[in-house]
Design an enzyme around this catalytic site. Structure first.
Site, short mmCIF file in Angstrom:
data_model
loop_
_atom_site.label_atom_id
_atom_site.label_comp_id
_atom_site.label_asym_id
_atom_site.label_seq_id
_atom_site.Cartn_x
_atom_site.Cartn_y
_atom_site.Cartn_z
N CYS A 116 0.82 -1.22 0.00
CA CYS A 116 0.00 0.00 0.00
C CYS A 116 0.86 1.26 0.00
CB CYS A 116 -0.92 0.01 1.21
SG CYS A 116 -1.95 -1.44 1.28
N HIS A 256 -3.14 6.76 3.61
CA HIS A 256 -3.60 5.46 3.09
C HIS A 256 -4.90 5.10 3.81
CE1 HIS A 256 -3.94 1.42 1.90
NE2 HIS A 256 -3.41 0.87 2.98
N ASN A 286 -10.04 -0.62 1.58
CA ASN A 286 -8.59 -0.53 1.36
C ASN A 286 -8.28 -1.01 -0.06
OD1 ASN A 286 -5.83 -0.87 1.26
ND2 ASN A 286 -5.68 -1.95 3.22
N1 ACO Z 1 -17.26 -9.31 11.77
C1 ACO Z 1 -17.55 -9.59 13.06
N2 ACO Z 1 -16.62 -9.91 13.95
C2 ACO Z 1 -15.35 -9.99 13.54
C3 ACO Z 1 -14.98 -9.73 12.21
C4 ACO Z 1 -16.00 -9.38 11.32
N3 ACO Z 1 -15.75 -9.10 10.01
N4 ACO Z 1 -13.66 -9.88 12.10
C5 ACO Z 1 -13.19 -10.22 13.30
N5 ACO Z 1 -14.22 -10.30 14.18
C6 ACO Z 1 -14.16 -10.63 15.60
C7 ACO Z 1 -13.02 -11.60 15.89
O1 ACO Z 1 -13.41 -12.93 15.67
C8 ACO Z 1 -12.76 -11.32 17.34
O2 ACO Z 1 -13.71 -11.96 18.12
P1 ACO Z 1 -13.31 -12.64 19.54
O3 ACO Z 1 -12.80 -11.52 20.38
O4 ACO Z 1 -14.59 -13.25 19.99
O5 ACO Z 1 -12.24 -13.63 19.18
C9 ACO Z 1 -13.00 -9.82 17.45
O6 ACO Z 1 -13.84 -9.47 16.34
C10 ACO Z 1 -11.72 -9.02 17.39
O7 ACO Z 1 -10.96 -9.49 16.24
P2 ACO Z 1 -9.52 -8.98 15.91
O8 ACO Z 1 -9.10 -9.57 14.61
O9 ACO Z 1 -8.62 -9.23 17.09
O10 ACO Z 1 -9.84 -7.42 15.78
P3 ACO Z 1 -8.89 -6.21 15.66
O11 ACO Z 1 -9.16 -5.28 16.76
O12 ACO Z 1 -7.47 -6.59 15.40
O13 ACO Z 1 -9.47 -5.57 14.30
C11 ACO Z 1 -8.92 -5.34 11.99
C12 ACO Z 1 -9.38 -6.28 13.10
C13 ACO Z 1 -10.02 -4.33 11.73
C14 ACO Z 1 -8.66 -6.17 10.75
C15 ACO Z 1 -7.63 -4.63 12.41
O14 ACO Z 1 -6.72 -5.56 12.92
C16 ACO Z 1 -6.98 -3.84 11.33
O15 ACO Z 1 -7.53 -2.92 10.79
N6 ACO Z 1 -5.70 -4.17 11.04
C17 ACO Z 1 -4.91 -3.43 10.08
C18 ACO Z 1 -5.39 -3.72 8.72
C19 ACO Z 1 -4.58 -2.92 7.77
O16 ACO Z 1 -4.50 -1.73 7.87
N7 ACO Z 1 -3.97 -3.57 6.85
C20 ACO Z 1 -3.15 -2.84 5.96
C21 ACO Z 1 -3.20 -3.51 4.74
S1 ACO Z 1 -2.00 -2.77 3.78
C22 ACO Z 1 -1.73 -3.72 2.39
O17 ACO Z 1 -0.64 -3.66 1.91
C23 ACO Z 1 -2.87 -4.61 1.87
#
Ligand code: ACO
Length: 331
Positions: A116, A256, A286
């Protein structure tokens, strides 16, 4: 060969698929809900390319808009850089396919892979090519069809990604305007935190790999999130310091668009007003290397950036990489 010049963005353009995938649509595909997605990511919908379309189709469309707006003939383009992690094919470079589609017969072409952060990396490369005197006009495109490499059974990642492209024509500008400086970086110890494990030279595609979704994006969400929150503010502060500016000089930040909570953390850290951060993640999710030029193009179209403004672009992504740039807007 030309003389040493300052380089700047002369025009921008973007292109996204017509097809919309809403959070309500996703609710029918995996165990998720609109409220979780909007609260945790800021995304309401994303665009999805149709079957048979490729990254170069959107890259070409975005570039055509930028070329028209700059009033530059395709034959005047010296180099095309396409930042992407979802090239049309493993090889050749998508940039070569775009070059042919645009009729840029005098252009060199290559892809740049920095996740990204790729579009800002490419902008820095274009800046150097022009400043060195090697080239005059460079097309800098960020294009990705991330939904092609999305694991639709993984609810933690499938709600995040979308498809699109953004482009800029970069060329010579006057003293003190255009691209002022860049801060690029990489921490390869995080390479496995965001990757497509199979399909490369380490692990070629097998039926078993496909069954295990290893040909799709794998992301350690928490690890990437922590990295992003830290690096986004740091990279912004560092690039400003390099060019002798401060946060108070910023008119607009184009971050981003990965997660609204990551953007909000930068708003807090830098102490800037919320409306100095351009946000369109709710509409597109994203879009990887396309995210920053797509947002930049919308900000310009909406009149939120004007001549003389100090604009910061800042991205982070697979690698793990980061990239920030600061510019004085030239039109
Ligand atoms: N719907 C409902 N619940 C969900 C979902 C969903 N889509 N996804 C995860 N959950 C649940 C999980 O199962 C978990 O439940 P539990 O506590 O009962 O186990 C809870 O929500 C928390 O899940 P986490 O994965 O720990 O949530 P987190 O706070 O880490 O948020 C997220 C997840 C939004 C993906 C976050 O980690 C994030 O934004 N990370 C960065 C992503 C990013 O910016 N990536 C860059 C990409 S750059 C590139 O080059 C492509």
């Amino acid at each position: 060969m030309c003389n040493h010049k300052n380089a700047g963005i002369l025009s921008v353009g973007s292109a996204v698929p017509d097809k919309v995938l809403s959070n309500a649509d996703l609710e029918k595909m995996v165990d998720t809900n609109d409220e979780w997605i909007r609260t945790m990511t800021g995304i309401s919908e994303r665009r999805i390319a149709s079957e048979g379309e490729a990254t170069s189709d959107y890259a070409t469309k975005a570039a055509k808009v930028a070329l028209d707006r700059a009033g530059i003939d395709p034959s005047e383009i010296d180099l095309i850089i396409v930042a992407t992690v979802t090239s049309d094919m493993q090889y050749p470079a998508t940039a070569s396919i775009v070059q042919n589609a645009l009729g840029c017969k005098n252009a060199a072409a290559f892809d740049l892979g920095a996740g990204c952060s790729g579009w800002v990396y490419s902008l820095a490369a274009a800046n150097s090519f022009i400043k060195s005197g090697m080239y005059n006009h460079v097309l800098v495109i960020g294009a990705d069809l991330l939904t092609r490499v999305t694991n639709w059974t993984d609810r933690t990642t499938c709600c995040l990604f979308g498809d699109g492209a953004g482009a800029a024509v970069v060329g010579p500008v006057g003293e003190g305007e255009g691209l002022l400086g860049f801060e690029l970086g990489s921490d390869g110890s995080g390479a496995n935190a965001l990757c497509i494990p199979a399909g490369g030279s380490r692990q070629p595609i097998t039926h078993e790999a496909i069954d295990a979704h290893m040909d799709k994006t794998h992301m350690e969400g928490r690890e990437v999130f922590k990295f992003a929150v830290k690096i986004q503010g740091e990279a912004t502060e560092r690039v400003l310091a390099k060019v002798g500016l401060t946060v108070s000089d910023i008119d607009m930040v184009i971050p981003h668009q990965a997660n609204i909570r990551i953007i909000d953390s930068a708003v807090q850290r830098l102490g800037l007003a919320q409306d100095k951060f351009f946000v369109n993640i709710h509409k597109y999710g994203n879009t990887s290397a396309a995210s920053i030029p797509l947002a930049l193009n919308e900000a310009v179209e909406e009149g939120k950036i004007k001549k003389g403004d100090t604009v910061v672009t800042v991205g982070f992504g697979a690698g793990l990489t980061w990239a920030s740039g600061v510019m004085k807007w030239v039109y």
